[in-house]
Scaffold this active site. Structure first.
Site, PDB file in Angstrom:
ATOM      1  N   GLU A  17       0.891  -1.171   0.000  1.00 20.35           N
ATOM      2  CA  GLU A  17       0.000   0.000   0.000  1.00 20.35           C
ATOM      3  C   GLU A  17       0.919   1.208   0.000  1.00 20.35           C
ATOM      4  O   GLU A  17       1.549   1.523   1.007  1.00 20.35           O
ATOM      5  CB  GLU A  17      -0.912  -0.027   1.234  1.00 20.35           C
ATOM      6  CG  GLU A  17      -2.170   0.807   1.068  1.00 20.35           C
ATOM      7  CD  GLU A  17      -1.927   2.302   1.201  1.00 20.35           C
ATOM      8  OE1 GLU A  17      -2.001   3.006   0.163  1.00 20.35           O
ATOM      9  OE2 GLU A  17      -1.644   2.758   2.306  1.00 20.35           O
ATOM     10  N   CYS A  19      -2.499   8.685   3.169  1.00 18.40           N
ATOM     11  CA  CYS A  19      -2.339   8.140   1.819  1.00 18.40           C
ATOM     12  C   CYS A  19      -3.483   8.601   0.931  1.00 18.40           C
ATOM     13  O   CYS A  19      -3.313   8.728  -0.283  1.00 18.40           O
ATOM     14  CB  CYS A  19      -2.313   6.612   1.867  1.00 18.40           C
ATOM     15  SG  CYS A  19      -0.946   5.936   2.823  1.00 18.40           S
TER      16      CYS A  19
END
Length: 463
Positions: free
Chosen positions: A267, A301
């Site tokens: 990720e 993120c």
């Protein structure tokens, strides 16, 4: 606008708060003085080093313990494994405030965001407990007489978890709760910027294991820098590595695990965009934009970094956003204090990257409409920034910067907006604000947003 007139906590006050929280959480660790040999535990609130923690000198030993525990854990009935995760969730609920305090001190999140992160941990524990009774397999018809095919899911082995500073504990919980109910054991290498929160979570997991009679080594913690992470990535006993962090990190981790034919979950970065169409509810859009772009000081993120606005709305929406940003700017400060809306960046390197990105945007013709500077106070505080006049393909826009910088760009057609949204190398979260069903469906279609997350009438960040 000026930042909040607050007195930041002293180093002593922060040290006392950390020791109190660790004591409440039942975490025992040798907290050395700043400057001693070991892993430095700092706070972005003041920039001070609070403690020094011992680094792991033998990651292989922790992996061995987890591998040994796996031999018993894999044959433990899944609902019994779920009892461990259920107990972990209970302990997280009981100690939510203490863990939230550590997150705020070590990662700089405002209190509501820190508590929200702990709640995400609790939520994934509840989800995983349900999953422990739903590890189904298929029964498949066969052409052979008197024969059937059965699909059964077996545990993998040791799962290595590498986490980043911005969600220092939630990402560990997401991975660990699922791994444990699936019969895997976990070795966790947290960010070297957030070791204190990791120590606290490890203490809760060990207590949960003791309470339900699970092997104590189903979860192991290894503190340290790059060398410790490399040992975890390269060890053939680690069946899967789940790593969250920068694209640069992912480019190193992925090939190294693949070289030994291990499995990997990555990720990495996100250069997230939102599209605002002429039919959008602008009050709703402004709330979603500001929260997504300035929340956690732009260090998620899923932070909103690019705003793609229909040309007919650009002037009015930009003016409204500038006013909203100036309100946020007036409430930057101590994240432990009620009323603070934005805390600091994680460290001085992050501040430097923020300033370099602004300089790059200016060099590409960008105009800073608000912010664009370091806040006039100690610690790692910067001003939330809006920049217009940049082309979608300029380096500043194409590069993910972990900071509260929002680039505004116009569009004329939905197809053009989707092309701008998709026109970066990263892909994670995206959003469209619209009351037009056709525009929303175009954005969600296979030919629409290329991101794994596509939102309608809500911002890009989900936490």
């Amino acid at each position: 606008m000026t930042t909040m007139e607050q007195t930041l906590p002293t180093e002593t006050q922060l040290r006392d708060a950390v020791t109190a929280a660790l004591s409440t959480l039942g975490a025992t660790v040798d907290l050395g003085a700043p400057g001693e040999h070991g892993l430095q535990a700092s706070t972005p609130i003041t920039g001070d080093v609070l403690f020094t923690l011992p680094e792991c000198t033998d990651p292989g030993a922790a992996i061995s313990e987890a591998a040994q525990a796996f031999t018993a854990w894999r044959t433990t009935p899944a609902p019994v494994r779920g009892a461990l995760v259920a107990r972990l969730g209970q302990l997280l609920t009981e100690h939510k405030e203490a863990l939230g305090t550590l997150i705020t001190i070590e990662a700089g999140k405002i209190t509501s965001e820190a508590l929200g992160e702990v709640q995400e941990m609790i939520d994934i524990c509840e989800f995983a407990v349900g999953l422990s009774r739903q590890l189904y397999g298929k029964t498949i018809a066969s052409e052979r007489p008197g024969h059937r095919l059965m699909e059964t899911w077996h545990p993998l082995g040791v799962v290595g978890v590498i986490t980043a500073f911005n969600f220092p504990v939630a990402v560990w919980a997401w991975n660990t709760a699922i791994a444990l109910v699936c019969g895997d054991t976990v070795v966790w290498k947290p960010s070297d910027l957030t070791p204190l929160t990791a120590v606290a979570c490890q203490a809760l997991l060990e207590r949960a294991a003791a309470d339900v009679g699970a092997p104590p080594a189903v979860g192991r913690l290894i503190l340290g820098g790059r060398e410790v992470g490399e040992a975890l990535v390269d060890d053939p006993r680690v069946a899967l590595v789940s790593a969250t962090g920068s694209v640069r990190m992912g480019r190193e981790v992925g090939p190294r695990v693949a070289q030994r034919f291990g499995r990997v979950l990555l990720e990495l970065g996100g250069n997230n965009a939102a599209v605002v169409t002429p039919s959008a509810d602008l009050d709703l859009a402004v709330r979603g934009i500001v929260f997504s772009a300035a929340g956690t000081a732009g260090q998620r993120c899923t932070t909103l970094r690019r705003l793609i606005v229909h040309r007919s709305l650009v002037a009015d929406l930009t003016a409204t956003l500038v006013k909203a940003y100036q309100q946020v700017e007036s409430r930057i400060g101590n994240p432990l204090e009620a009323g603070t809306l934005m805390g600091p960046l994680i460290d001085k390197d992050a501040v430097a990257r923020y300033l370099r990105a602004i300089d790059s945007a200016k060099a590409a013709g960008g105009q800073v409409l608000t912010g664009g500077a370091v806040a006039n106070r100690s610690g790692n505080f910067v001003l939330p920034t809006i920049i217009s006049g940049v082309a979608p393909d300029c380096d500043a826009v194409q590069t993910e910067t972990f900071a509260p910088i929002l680039y505004i760009m116009p569009f004329d057609t939905v197809d053009e907006a989707i092309a701008i949204q998709n026109g970066v190398p990263q892909g994670l979260s995206s959003s469209i604000f619209t009351a037009n069903l056709r525009a929303a469906e175009a954005f969600l279609a296979a030919s629409g947003s290329d991101c794994g997350i596509a939102n309608v009438n809500i911002g890009t960040s989900g936490a």
